[in-house]
Scaffold this motif. Structure first.
Motif, PDB file in Angstrom:
ATOM      1  N   LEU A 227      32.596  66.984  48.644  1.00 23.16           N
ATOM      2  CA  LEU A 227      32.285  67.008  50.070  1.00 23.16           C
ATOM      3  C   LEU A 227      30.793  66.849  50.332  1.00 23.16           C
ATOM      4  CD1 LEU A 227      34.466  69.929  51.503  1.00 23.16           C
ATOM      5  CD2 LEU A 227      34.743  67.491  52.002  1.00 23.16           C
ATOM      6  N   ALA A 228      30.481  66.208  51.435  1.00 27.56           N
ATOM      7  CA  ALA A 228      29.116  66.149  51.937  1.00 27.56           C
ATOM      8  C   ALA A 228      28.799  67.431  52.702  1.00 27.56           C
ATOM      9  CB  ALA A 228      28.954  64.943  52.860  1.00 27.56           C
ATOM     10  N   THR A 229      27.551  67.624  53.052  1.00 23.46           N
ATOM     11  CA  THR A 229      27.177  68.719  53.936  1.00 23.46           C
ATOM     12  C   THR A 229      27.947  68.574  55.252  1.00 23.46           C
ATOM     13  OG1 THR A 229      24.975  68.837  52.967  1.00 23.46           O
ATOM     14  CG2 THR A 229      25.251  69.810  55.148  1.00 23.46           C
ATOM     15  N   ASN A 230      28.492  69.689  55.724  1.00 22.84           N
ATOM     16  CA  ASN A 230      29.343  69.717  56.921  1.00 22.84           C
ATOM     17  C   ASN A 230      30.670  68.986  56.714  1.00 22.84           C
ATOM     18  OD1 ASN A 230      27.538  71.202  58.640  1.00 22.84           O
ATOM     19  ND2 ASN A 230      26.311  69.326  58.830  1.00 22.84           N
ATOM     20  N   GLY A 231      31.068  68.788  55.447  1.00 26.80           N
ATOM     21  CA  GLY A 231      32.314  68.096  55.159  1.00 26.80           C
ATOM     22  C   GLY A 231      33.539  68.921  55.495  1.00 26.80           C
ATOM     23  N   ARG A 232      34.668  68.217  55.645  1.00 29.82           N
ATOM     24  CA  ARG A 232      35.931  68.862  56.005  1.00 29.82           C
ATOM     25  C   ARG A 232      37.020  68.478  55.008  1.00 29.82           C
ATOM     26  NH1 ARG A 232      32.390  66.187  59.074  1.00 29.82           N
ATOM     27  NH2 ARG A 232      33.936  64.849  60.124  1.00 29.82           N
ATOM     28  N   LEU A 233      37.569  69.470  54.334  1.00 29.09           N
ATOM     29  CA  LEU A 233      38.693  69.277  53.415  1.00 29.09           C
ATOM     30  C   LEU A 233      39.962  69.736  54.123  1.00 29.09           C
ATOM     31  CD1 LEU A 233      40.179  68.890  50.693  1.00 29.09           C
ATOM     32  CD2 LEU A 233      39.319  71.157  50.015  1.00 29.09           C
ATOM     33  N   VAL A 234      40.945  68.834  54.227  1.00 35.16           N
ATOM     34  CA  VAL A 234      42.210  69.151  54.881  1.00 35.16           C
ATOM     35  C   VAL A 234      43.321  69.040  53.840  1.00 35.16           C
ATOM     36  CG1 VAL A 234      43.725  68.693  56.822  1.00 35.16           C
ATOM     37  CG2 VAL A 234      41.287  68.159  57.009  1.00 35.16           C
ATOM     38  N   VAL A 235      43.977  70.161  53.570  1.00 38.60           N
ATOM     39  CA  VAL A 235      45.019  70.228  52.535  1.00 38.60           C
ATOM     40  C   VAL A 235      46.386  70.166  53.212  1.00 38.60           C
ATOM     41  CG1 VAL A 235      45.979  71.586  50.647  1.00 38.60           C
ATOM     42  CG2 VAL A 235      43.507  71.638  51.091  1.00 38.60           C
ATOM     43  N   ILE A 236      47.199  69.189  52.808  1.00 42.58           N
ATOM     44  CA  ILE A 236      48.525  69.023  53.408  1.00 42.58           C
ATOM     45  C   ILE A 236      49.646  69.080  52.372  1.00 42.58           C
ATOM     46  CG2 ILE A 236      47.676  67.709  55.381  1.00 42.58           C
ATOM     47  CD1 ILE A 236      48.720  65.169  53.913  1.00 42.58           C
ATOM     48  N   GLY A 237      49.303  69.313  51.093  1.00 42.20           N
ATOM     49  CA  GLY A 237      50.332  69.358  50.064  1.00 42.20           C
ATOM     50  C   GLY A 237      49.891  70.192  48.881  1.00 42.20           C
ATOM     51  N   MET A 238      50.846  70.520  48.047  1.00 44.35           N
ATOM     52  CA  MET A 238      50.585  71.391  46.903  1.00 44.35           C
ATOM     53  C   MET A 238      51.216  70.837  45.636  1.00 44.35           C
ATOM     54  SD  MET A 238      51.157  75.048  48.822  1.00 44.35           S
ATOM     55  CE  MET A 238      52.786  74.540  49.404  1.00 44.35           C
ATOM     56  N   GLN A 239      51.154  69.510  45.468  1.00 48.45           N
ATOM     57  CA  GLN A 239      51.745  68.897  44.286  1.00 48.45           C
ATOM     58  C   GLN A 239      51.059  69.363  43.004  1.00 48.45           C
ATOM     59  OE1 GLN A 239      52.427  64.592  44.555  1.00 48.45           O
ATOM     60  NE2 GLN A 239      52.313  64.741  46.783  1.00 48.45           N
ATOM     61  N   GLY A 240      49.799  69.813  43.125  1.00 50.98           N
ATOM     62  CA  GLY A 240      49.061  70.295  41.966  1.00 50.98           C
ATOM     63  C   GLY A 240      48.970  71.806  41.893  1.00 50.98           C
ATOM     64  N   GLY A 241      49.857  72.512  42.575  1.00 54.32           N
ATOM     65  CA  GLY A 241      49.880  73.968  42.483  1.00 54.32           C
ATOM     66  C   GLY A 241      49.384  74.654  43.738  1.00 54.32           C
ATOM     67  N   VAL A 242      49.665  75.960  43.824  1.00 53.27           N
ATOM     68  CA  VAL A 242      49.387  76.725  45.034  1.00 53.27           C
ATOM     69  C   VAL A 242      48.206  77.683  44.890  1.00 53.27           C
ATOM     70  CG1 VAL A 242      51.797  76.580  45.768  1.00 53.27           C
ATOM     71  CG2 VAL A 242      51.053  78.541  44.416  1.00 53.27           C
ATOM     72  N   LYS A 243      47.756  77.951  43.670  1.00 51.37           N
ATOM     73  CA  LYS A 243      46.671  78.903  43.475  1.00 51.37           C
ATOM     74  C   LYS A 243      45.542  78.249  42.683  1.00 51.37           C
ATOM     75  CE  LYS A 243      49.516  83.092  43.565  1.00 51.37           C
ATOM     76  NZ  LYS A 243      49.892  84.342  42.847  1.00 51.37           N
ATOM     77  N   GLY A 244      44.345  78.250  43.280  1.00 51.77           N
ATOM     78  CA  GLY A 244      43.192  77.669  42.623  1.00 51.77           C
ATOM     79  C   GLY A 244      41.983  78.558  42.805  1.00 51.77           C
ATOM     80  N   GLU A 245      40.926  78.253  42.071  1.00 57.01           N
ATOM     81  CA  GLU A 245      39.689  79.021  42.160  1.00 57.01           C
ATOM     82  C   GLU A 245      38.715  78.300  43.075  1.00 57.01           C
ATOM     83  OE1 GLU A 245      36.233  80.125  39.031  1.00 57.01           O
ATOM     84  OE2 GLU A 245      38.233  80.870  38.530  1.00 57.01           O
ATOM     85  N   LEU A 246      38.132  79.048  44.007  1.00 52.43           N
ATOM     86  CA  LEU A 246      37.236  78.471  44.997  1.00 52.43           C
ATOM     87  C   LEU A 246      35.847  79.080  44.867  1.00 52.43           C
ATOM     88  CD1 LEU A 246      36.677  76.786  47.567  1.00 52.43           C
ATOM     89  CD2 LEU A 246      37.509  78.737  48.902  1.00 52.43           C
ATOM     90  N   ASN A 247      34.843  78.231  44.745  1.00 45.09           N
ATOM     91  CA  ASN A 247      33.445  78.670  44.727  1.00 45.09           C
ATOM     92  C   ASN A 247      32.970  78.753  46.172  1.00 45.09           C
ATOM     93  OD1 ASN A 247      30.659  78.929  44.590  1.00 45.09           O
ATOM     94  ND2 ASN A 247      30.460  77.602  42.801  1.00 45.09           N
ATOM     95  N   LEU A 248      32.999  79.951  46.738  1.00 42.06           N
ATOM     96  CA  LEU A 248      32.599  80.130  48.124  1.00 42.06           C
ATOM     97  C   LEU A 248      31.123  79.803  48.327  1.00 42.06           C
ATOM     98  CD1 LEU A 248      34.515  83.387  49.067  1.00 42.06           C
ATOM     99  CD2 LEU A 248      34.956  81.094  49.934  1.00 42.06           C
ATOM    100  N   GLY A 249      30.322  80.009  47.291  1.00 43.81           N
ATOM    101  CA  GLY A 249      28.913  79.688  47.393  1.00 43.81           C
ATOM    102  C   GLY A 249      28.691  78.209  47.639  1.00 43.81           C
ATOM    103  N   ALA A 250      29.455  77.374  46.928  1.00 45.47           N
ATOM    104  CA  ALA A 250      29.327  75.930  47.110  1.00 45.47           C
ATOM    105  C   ALA A 250      29.778  75.518  48.504  1.00 45.47           C
ATOM    106  CB  ALA A 250      30.149  75.195  46.048  1.00 45.47           C
ATOM    107  N   LEU A 251      30.845  76.145  48.978  1.00 42.83           N
ATOM    108  CA  LEU A 251      31.349  75.842  50.318  1.00 42.83           C
ATOM    109  C   LEU A 251      30.325  76.255  51.376  1.00 42.83           C
ATOM    110  CD1 LEU A 251      34.061  74.711  51.530  1.00 42.83           C
ATOM    111  CD2 LEU A 251      34.668  77.102  51.961  1.00 42.83           C
ATOM    112  N   LEU A 252      29.759  77.445  51.199  1.00 42.60           N
ATOM    113  CA  LEU A 252      28.779  77.965  52.143  1.00 42.60           C
ATOM    114  C   LEU A 252      27.517  77.101  52.165  1.00 42.60           C
ATOM    115  CD1 LEU A 252      27.918  81.684  52.670  1.00 42.60           C
ATOM    116  CD2 LEU A 252      26.070  80.048  52.361  1.00 42.60           C
ATOM    117  N   ALA A 253      27.052  76.704  50.981  1.00 40.17           N
ATOM    118  CA  ALA A 253      25.829  75.917  50.904  1.00 40.17           C
ATOM    119  C   ALA A 253      25.967  74.580  51.636  1.00 40.17           C
ATOM    120  CB  ALA A 253      25.457  75.677  49.439  1.00 40.17           C
TER     121      ALA A 253
END
Length: 324
Positions: A227-253
């Motif tokens: 993602l770019a700065t101010n980017g938007r990720l829209v998730v509409i499916g779970m073909q690759g699984g339902v539980k993942g690890e998210l780096n909130l710091g990267a999202l916040l930055a």
């Protein structure tokens, strides 16, 4: 009438062409004689017992259809018996007839065959409501869609390109030419290439403004990185699984956002609004030939099991139709 029923959760073999009770439209509803329906991945999940219909919806699979109006219920205006239409459904498309709220019905676009129109409502309502309404894709933005050769992907590439975005997609190498022909600037082989590296290189390290993701957990971390700065990720499916690890710091930055949405269980009022937006913003592009339905093949409706096998095997590019 007849419909495809699911005898029990399982493989394609549990789909049966069965005689079922006739339908009548209620207030605000229309009855459609189905000419064709289309297969979506949600149908596969429903067959497996993992995605039951929302309360009040038909128990038969099928989230979109095309056909002719056979009857209108009390209070319906603007539609008449015999009109050729397509419709967004909460279920019931795999049948000879279906009842649907009038607000979820669309005219068949000019230049599109009646059967082909069955492959339009679900994908374009999904793409418009997620990429444009939620993702706020604008001309000049960069856009990445995963599964570029599927029903959603082929619609997203065309619509984003028509609105002036730079489009990237992931797809198997054999399907890259299709994606490029539809308007993708770069098709990325998800088996052998790193989509993060490629979109970063193509955008001088900036990343993409909007990502439409059908994979879920498997791509979560890499999507955030892409993602770019101010980017938007829209998730509409779970073909690759339902539980993942998210780096909130990267999202916040990046001051970025993640939204997860579904269409099927939305209230009728929300679906009606989406359908109206699609009629206004997408249907003219189809009528003018700027975007078109991408149909992989048509299978007889009683043979829905074969259509499910094709989709599960990853053989299809675009939509698989079920025709009467």
């Amino acid at each position: 009438m007849h419909a495809i029923t699911i005898t029990e959760p399982g493989g394609p073999e549990v789909l049966r062409w069965t005689e079922v009770p006739d339908l009548e439209p209620g207030p605000g509803e229309v009855l459609i004689d189905v000419a064709a329906s289309a297969v979506n991945r949600a149908d596969l999940l429903q067959r497996q017992g993992a995605y039951p219909p929302p309360p009040g919806a038909s128990e038969y699979p099928g989230l979109e259809c095309s056909g002719r109006i056979a009857a209108v219920g009390p209070g319906v205006e603007g539609w008449n018996v015999g009109d050729e239409v397509c419709a967004l459904l909460a279920g019931g498309g795999y049948a000879e007839q279906v009842v649907v709220p009038a607000g979820q019905v669309l005219p068949v676009p000019d230049g599109v065959l009646l059967a082909e129109a069955a492959g339009l409502p679900e994908v374009y309502c999904t793409v418009w409501s997620n990429v444009f309404a939620v993702g706020r894709l604008a001309p000049g933005d960069t856009f990445l869609v995963h599964g570029g050769a599927g029903g959603i992907g082929t619609a997203a590439i065309q619509l984003a390109s028509a609105y002036g975005a730079r489009v990237f997609c992931t797809a198997s190498a054999a399907k890259h030419n299709l994606c490029l022909a539809l308007g993708a600037e770069r098709a990325i082989d998800y088996r052998s290439e790193d989509f993060v590296e490629i979109v970063k290189d193509a955008t001088d390290g900036r990343g993409v403004d909007v990502i439409l993701d059908n994979m879920g957990a498997k791509y979560l971390g890499r999507n955030v990185t892409a993602l770019a700065t101010n980017g938007r990720l829209v998730v509409i499916g779970m073909q690759g699984g339902v539980k993942g690890e998210l780096n909130l710091g990267a999202l916040l930055a990046k001051r970025a956002s993640i939204t997860a949405t579904s269409l099927r269980a939305r209230p009728i009022s929300e679906k009606t609004e989406i359908v109206e937006d699609v009629k206004t913003h997408v249907w003219p592009l189809i009528s003018f030939g700027k975007i078109r339905p991408i149909i992989d093949r048509a299978v007889a409706l009683p043979d829905a099991a074969e259509a499910h096998r094709v989709l599960e095997a990853g053989e299809a590019s675009g939509k698989v139709l079920l025709v009467r």
